[in-house]
Scaffold this active site. Structure first.
Site, mmCIF file in Angstrom:
data_model
loop_
_atom_site.group_PDB
_atom_site.id
_atom_site.type_symbol
_atom_site.label_atom_id
_atom_site.label_comp_id
_atom_site.label_asym_id
_atom_site.label_seq_id
_atom_site.Cartn_x
_atom_site.Cartn_y
_atom_site.Cartn_z
ATOM 1 N N ARG A 191 24.771 138.112 -7.121
ATOM 2 C CA ARG A 191 25.732 138.833 -8.589
ATOM 3 C C ARG A 191 25.920 139.797 -8.958
ATOM 4 O O ARG A 191 25.603 140.021 -10.523
ATOM 5 C CB ARG A 191 25.183 137.841 -9.418
ATOM 6 C CG ARG A 191 24.513 136.193 -8.724
ATOM 7 C CD ARG A 191 23.832 135.716 -10.032
ATOM 8 N NE ARG A 191 23.611 134.829 -8.863
ATOM 9 C CZ ARG A 191 22.413 132.923 -9.648
ATOM 10 N NH1 ARG A 191 21.687 133.946 -10.967
ATOM 11 N NH2 ARG A 191 21.873 132.388 -8.856
ATOM 12 N N GLU A 207 14.290 136.644 -3.518
ATOM 13 C CA GLU A 207 15.532 136.718 -3.193
ATOM 14 C C GLU A 207 16.440 137.640 -4.356
ATOM 15 O O GLU A 207 16.061 136.993 -5.976
ATOM 16 C CB GLU A 207 15.879 135.093 -3.664
ATOM 17 C CG GLU A 207 17.320 134.608 -3.582
ATOM 18 C CD GLU A 207 17.715 133.188 -4.111
ATOM 19 O OE1 GLU A 207 18.920 133.060 -4.075
ATOM 20 O OE2 GLU A 207 16.450 132.281 -3.968
ATOM 21 N N LYS A 217 17.877 123.856 0.001
ATOM 22 C CA LYS A 217 17.703 124.425 -0.910
ATOM 23 C C LYS A 217 18.711 123.699 -2.089
ATOM 24 O O LYS A 217 19.695 122.818 -1.690
ATOM 25 C CB LYS A 217 18.862 125.856 -1.458
ATOM 26 C CG LYS A 217 18.960 126.301 -2.418
ATOM 27 C CD LYS A 217 19.528 128.039 -2.911
ATOM 28 C CE LYS A 217 19.537 127.694 -4.277
ATOM 29 N NZ LYS A 217 19.821 129.412 -4.471
#
Length: 209
Positions: free
Chosen positions: A46, A42, A130
């Site tokens: 960011r 993943e 999630k």
């Protein structure tokens, strides 16, 4: 039902959550993870280098299944797919993002932090979600508490997962995978310590095998 994330998972059920700031780190980082047993990655949005890193890894690292994390908007959703991401992840879901997801057939792991969010996502066709931030929400106690009322939802807890509690999370009946930053934390990536990251990946792969 939305396409299942679990169709992409095979072997270890541990997903390293990555921040890549330097595009040159993308290949050695991904290879150190994949070569040591963690093929599901993943890469979070960011950093400015994220989309470039996703494209590089998707095209050049054999065996890597590249997910794109921290998706917050429809524009990011589209950019993640265009870069070659094979699935998406969000920390939560806004109304507009959920609308976009309902129009998409891209595998996606939406974040939920409350029973109301879990039910909303289930109604939209997402039976795999999630749980974030897992530790703040109560961790394993939260997972046990929701297993009754929403027993048909399975989770990938992320946030506060570490080597000391990872196995306990994976032992929960409603957990299909876990995500964490401890395998390749930003300080090790910045230091380009691929050996230590590889060692941590190998240990994590044993957890979920």
């Amino acid at each position: 039902m939305h396409p299942s994330i679990t169709t992409l998972l095979n072997g270890p059920k541990v997903i390293p959550v990555l921040v890549i700031e330097d595009p040159e780190d993308a290949l050695p980082l991904a290879r150190s993870l994949v070569d040591n047993g963690l093929s599901i990655l993943e890469i979070t949005l960011r950093s400015d280098a994220a989309l470039n890193a996703i494209e590089t890894i998707a095209n050049q690292v054999e065996g890597a299944v590249v997910g794109v994390g921290s998706i917050l908007t429809e524009a990011q959703l589209n950019a993640a797919q265009s870069a070659g991401g094979q699935f998406g992840v969000s920390p939560g879901v806004s109304f507009k993002l959920l609308q976009a997801l309902e129009m998409s057939d891209w595998p996606f792991l939406p974040g939920a932090g409350s029973l109301s969010e879990m039910l909303t996502l289930r109604d939209a066709g997402f039976s795999q979600q999630k749980l974030f931030p897992a530790a703040v929400l109560g961790g394993i106690s939260m997972l046990k508490a929701v297993a009754g009322p929403v027993g048909d939802i399975s989770f990938c807890p992320t946030g506060g997962i570490n080597p000391d509690n990872a196995r306990d999370y994976l032992s929960q009946s409603n957990v299909f995978a876990i995500g964490g930053t401890w395998i390749a934390p930003l300080d090790l990536v910045r230091a380009k310590d691929w050996d230590e990251i590889g060692r941590r990946a190998a240990e994590a792969a044993m957890l979920g095998s």
